[in-house]
Structures are given as structure tokens and as C-alpha cells.
Design a protein around this motif. Structure first.
Motif, PDB file in Angstrom:
ATOM      1  N   LYS A   1       0.800  -1.104   0.075  1.00  0.00           N
ATOM      2  CA  LYS A   1      -0.211   0.198  -0.009  1.00  0.00           C
ATOM      3  C   LYS A   1       0.781   1.265  -0.018  1.00  0.00           C
ATOM      4  O   LYS A   1       0.756   2.279  -0.940  1.00  0.00           O
ATOM      5  N   SER A   2       1.918   1.274   1.022  1.00  0.00           N
ATOM      6  CA  SER A   2       2.618   2.536   1.090  1.00  0.00           C
ATOM      7  C   SER A   2       3.952   2.283   1.819  1.00  0.00           C
ATOM      8  O   SER A   2       3.899   1.234   2.838  1.00  0.00           O
ATOM      9  N   SER A   3       4.633   3.048   1.950  1.00  0.00           N
ATOM     10  CA  SER A   3       6.063   2.910   2.617  1.00  0.00           C
ATOM     11  C   SER A   3       6.826   4.268   2.816  1.00  0.00           C
ATOM     12  O   SER A   3       6.686   5.078   1.992  1.00  0.00           O
ATOM     13  N   PHE A   4       7.494   4.320   4.012  1.00  0.00           N
ATOM     14  CA  PHE A   4       8.444   5.494   4.082  1.00  0.00           C
ATOM     15  C   PHE A   4       9.286   5.160   5.380  1.00  0.00           C
ATOM     16  O   PHE A   4       9.434   4.038   5.961  1.00  0.00           O
ATOM     17  N   VAL A   5      10.740   5.896   5.187  1.00  0.00           N
ATOM     18  CA  VAL A   5      11.699   5.659   6.067  1.00  0.00           C
ATOM     19  C   VAL A   5      11.668   6.565   7.221  1.00  0.00           C
ATOM     20  O   VAL A   5      11.244   7.673   6.976  1.00  0.00           O
ATOM     21  N   THR A   6      11.808   6.252   8.398  1.00  0.00           N
ATOM     22  CA  THR A   6      11.976   7.275   9.404  1.00  0.00           C
ATOM     23  C   THR A   6      12.937   6.798  10.479  1.00  0.00           C
ATOM     24  O   THR A   6      13.731   5.939  10.230  1.00  0.00           O
ATOM     25  N   GLU A   7      12.911   7.452  11.810  1.00  0.00           N
ATOM     26  CA  GLU A   7      13.801   7.095  12.623  1.00  0.00           C
ATOM     27  C   GLU A   7      13.037   6.150  13.839  1.00  0.00           C
ATOM     28  O   GLU A   7      12.075   6.580  14.197  1.00  0.00           O
ATOM     29  N   PRO A   8      13.818   5.384  14.566  1.00  0.00           N
ATOM     30  CA  PRO A   8      13.329   4.765  15.689  1.00  0.00           C
ATOM     31  C   PRO A   8      13.016   5.642  16.856  1.00  0.00           C
ATOM     32  O   PRO A   8      13.875   6.650  17.037  1.00  0.00           O
ATOM     33  N   GLY A   9      12.130   5.524  17.639  1.00  0.00           N
ATOM     34  CA  GLY A   9      11.594   6.251  18.713  1.00  0.00           C
ATOM     35  C   GLY A   9      12.839   6.373  19.999  1.00  0.00           C
ATOM     36  O   GLY A   9      13.107   7.498  20.590  1.00  0.00           O
ATOM     37  N   ASP A  10      13.785   5.708  19.827  1.00  0.00           N
ATOM     38  CA  ASP A  10      14.857   5.665  20.843  1.00  0.00           C
ATOM     39  C   ASP A  10      16.082   6.120  19.920  1.00  0.00           C
ATOM     40  O   ASP A  10      17.222   6.338  20.723  1.00  0.00           O
ATOM     41  N   ARG A  11      15.789   6.416  18.685  1.00  0.00           N
ATOM     42  CA  ARG A  11      16.991   7.286  18.452  1.00  0.00           C
ATOM     43  C   ARG A  11      18.366   6.425  18.188  1.00  0.00           C
ATOM     44  O   ARG A  11      19.296   7.317  18.218  1.00  0.00           O
ATOM     45  N   GLU A  12      18.158   5.345  18.038  1.00  0.00           N
ATOM     46  CA  GLU A  12      19.436   4.488  17.973  1.00  0.00           C
ATOM     47  C   GLU A  12      20.218   5.171  16.984  1.00  0.00           C
ATOM     48  O   GLU A  12      19.984   4.922  15.723  1.00  0.00           O
ATOM     49  N   PRO A  13      21.627   5.311  17.084  1.00  0.00           N
ATOM     50  CA  PRO A  13      22.686   5.775  16.134  1.00  0.00           C
ATOM     51  C   PRO A  13      22.685   4.989  14.921  1.00  0.00           C
ATOM     52  O   PRO A  13      22.945   3.676  15.161  1.00  0.00           O
ATOM     53  N   GLY A  14      22.481   5.524  13.767  1.00  0.00           N
ATOM     54  CA  GLY A  14      22.814   4.474  12.493  1.00  0.00           C
ATOM     55  C   GLY A  14      21.544   3.749  12.002  1.00  0.00           C
ATOM     56  O   GLY A  14      21.577   3.214  10.890  1.00  0.00           O
ATOM     57  N   ILE A  15      20.487   3.816  12.942  1.00  0.00           N
ATOM     58  CA  ILE A  15      19.533   2.965  12.723  1.00  0.00           C
ATOM     59  C   ILE A  15      18.335   3.794  12.074  1.00  0.00           C
ATOM     60  O   ILE A  15      17.990   4.700  12.595  1.00  0.00           O
ATOM     61  N   LYS A  16      17.649   3.200  10.981  1.00  0.00           N
ATOM     62  CA  LYS A  16      16.446   3.890  10.138  1.00  0.00           C
ATOM     63  C   LYS A  16      15.235   2.711  10.226  1.00  0.00           C
ATOM     64  O   LYS A  16      15.620   1.586  10.477  1.00  0.00           O
ATOM     65  N   VAL A  17      14.236   3.274  10.277  1.00  0.00           N
ATOM     66  CA  VAL A  17      12.834   2.252  10.105  1.00  0.00           C
ATOM     67  C   VAL A  17      12.257   2.607   8.938  1.00  0.00           C
ATOM     68  O   VAL A  17      11.909   3.587   8.526  1.00  0.00           O
ATOM     69  N   LEU A  18      12.173   1.402   8.075  1.00  0.00           N
ATOM     70  CA  LEU A  18      11.265   1.201   7.015  1.00  0.00           C
ATOM     71  C   LEU A  18      10.136   0.952   7.496  1.00  0.00           C
ATOM     72  O   LEU A  18       9.815  -0.291   7.796  1.00  0.00           O
ATOM     73  N   VAL A  19       8.834   1.856   7.227  1.00  0.00           N
ATOM     74  CA  VAL A  19       7.438   1.510   7.724  1.00  0.00           C
ATOM     75  C   VAL A  19       6.804   1.005   6.566  1.00  0.00           C
ATOM     76  O   VAL A  19       6.673   1.831   5.463  1.00  0.00           O
ATOM     77  N   VAL A  20       6.156   0.052   6.504  1.00  0.00           N
ATOM     78  CA  VAL A  20       5.430  -0.595   5.445  1.00  0.00           C
ATOM     79  C   VAL A  20       3.986  -0.798   5.882  1.00  0.00           C
ATOM     80  O   VAL A  20       3.744  -1.307   6.717  1.00  0.00           O
ATOM     81  N   ASP A  21       3.305  -0.182   4.955  1.00  0.00           N
ATOM     82  CA  ASP A  21       1.698  -0.446   5.118  1.00  0.00           C
ATOM     83  C   ASP A  21       1.486  -1.548   3.945  1.00  0.00           C
ATOM     84  O   ASP A  21       1.491  -1.367   2.762  1.00  0.00           O
ATOM     85  N   CYS A  22       0.816  -2.807   4.275  1.00  0.00           N
ATOM     86  CA  CYS A  22       0.509  -3.582   3.341  1.00  0.00           C
ATOM     87  C   CYS A  22      -1.043  -3.600   3.113  1.00  0.00           C
ATOM     88  O   CYS A  22      -1.752  -3.283   3.735  1.00  0.00           O
ATOM     89  N   ALA A  23      -1.597  -3.710   1.800  1.00  0.00           N
ATOM     90  CA  ALA A  23      -3.019  -3.675   1.359  1.00  0.00           C
ATOM     91  C   ALA A  23      -3.763  -5.032   1.923  1.00  0.00           C
ATOM     92  O   ALA A  23      -2.900  -5.989   1.849  1.00  0.00           O
ATOM     93  N   GLY A  24      -4.802  -4.502   2.215  1.00  0.00           N
ATOM     94  CA  GLY A  24      -5.635  -5.794   2.404  1.00  0.00           C
ATOM     95  C   GLY A  24      -6.117  -5.905   3.695  1.00  0.00           C
ATOM     96  O   GLY A  24      -5.915  -6.121   4.926  1.00  0.00           O
TER      97      GLY A  24
END
Length: 122
Positions: free
Chosen positions: A99-122
Motif C-alpha cells: 500500500k505504502s512505505s516510508f523511512v523514519t527514525e526509531p523512537g529511541d533514536r538508536e544511532p545509525g538505525i533507520k526504520v522502514l515503515v511498511v503498510d500492506c494492502a488488504g
């Protein structure tokens, strides 16, 4: 010289914070769209690679469910092409379409770590 230092520091801080802001999907406004903090995930690197296509040594965890999932990855170690393809691959692993996706940061801001947020359809 010392008088200008606080102004420069404030400007740099503002630029750094601006880089942490992303537009929340569908909102049209900038908000801090942080993902949950990095969870502990005992699955193997091979499992992560099979689910996402991202080199397993770069993925630290996958959380969420088949509707919204979070892929926590090392921004510097992950293959950039695989990161772009990962949302569709993860949704396909769940038997769904992307459905959609975007990259953001984790809530604890772990250095070097990014989070790919993935929304699947259905």
C-alpha cells in the motif's frame, strides 16, 4: 567570535531537527513520524534477509503485523537497492500487496538505525 557561536549552534540544531521531521502519510504537514523504539528480535539474519531482501546483517529487527510492519535496519550497512525493494517483498511474504512505505527514525533514536515503515494492502 564568541557572540556568534550561540547563533551558529542554534542554527545547526534547527537544521538537525528539521532533518528528523517527515511528512506523515496523507497529512500534508510535517510531523515527527517516529517508529516505535528498536525491539529485541531473536530471529536469524537469514530470516530477515528472506523476508525483506535486505542483507540480513544490516537488519536488527522486524516488528508490527501484516497490516503495518517496521523493518529496523543499519542505514550504512544495508544495500540501498534492496531497501527500496523491501516493502513490496515483505508484503508479498505476508501474502499481500504493498500500500505504502516510508523511512523514519526509531523512537529511541538508536544511532545509525533507520526504520522502514511498511503498510500492506488488504
Amino acid at each position: 567570535m564568541k557572540r556568534g557561536l550561540p547563533a551558529v549552534s542554534a542554527a545547526l540544531a534547527a537544521l538537525m531537527l528539521a532533518g528528523c521531521m517527515t511528512a506523515a502519510p496523507g497529512s500534508g504537514t510535517a510531523t515527527a513520524a517516529l517508529a516505535p523504539p528498536v525491539p529485541k528480535d531473536e530471529r536469524s539474519h537469514g530470516t530477515f534477509e528472506q523476508m525483506t531482501g535486505i542483507n540480513g546483517d544490516a537488519v536488527s529487527a522486524i516488528s508490527g503485523d501484516t497490516k503495518r510492519a517496521y523493518i529496523y535496519f543499519d542505514f550504512f550497512a544495508a544495500d540501498k537497492t534492496a531497501v527500496k525493494a523491501a516493502p513490496a517483498k515483505l508484503c508479498a511474504h505476508y501474502g499481500k500487496g504493498l500500500k505504502s512505505s516510508f523511512v523514519t527514525e526509531p523512537g529511541d533514536r538508536e544511532p545509525g538505525i533507520k526504520v522502514l515503515v511498511v503498510d500492506c494492502a488488504g
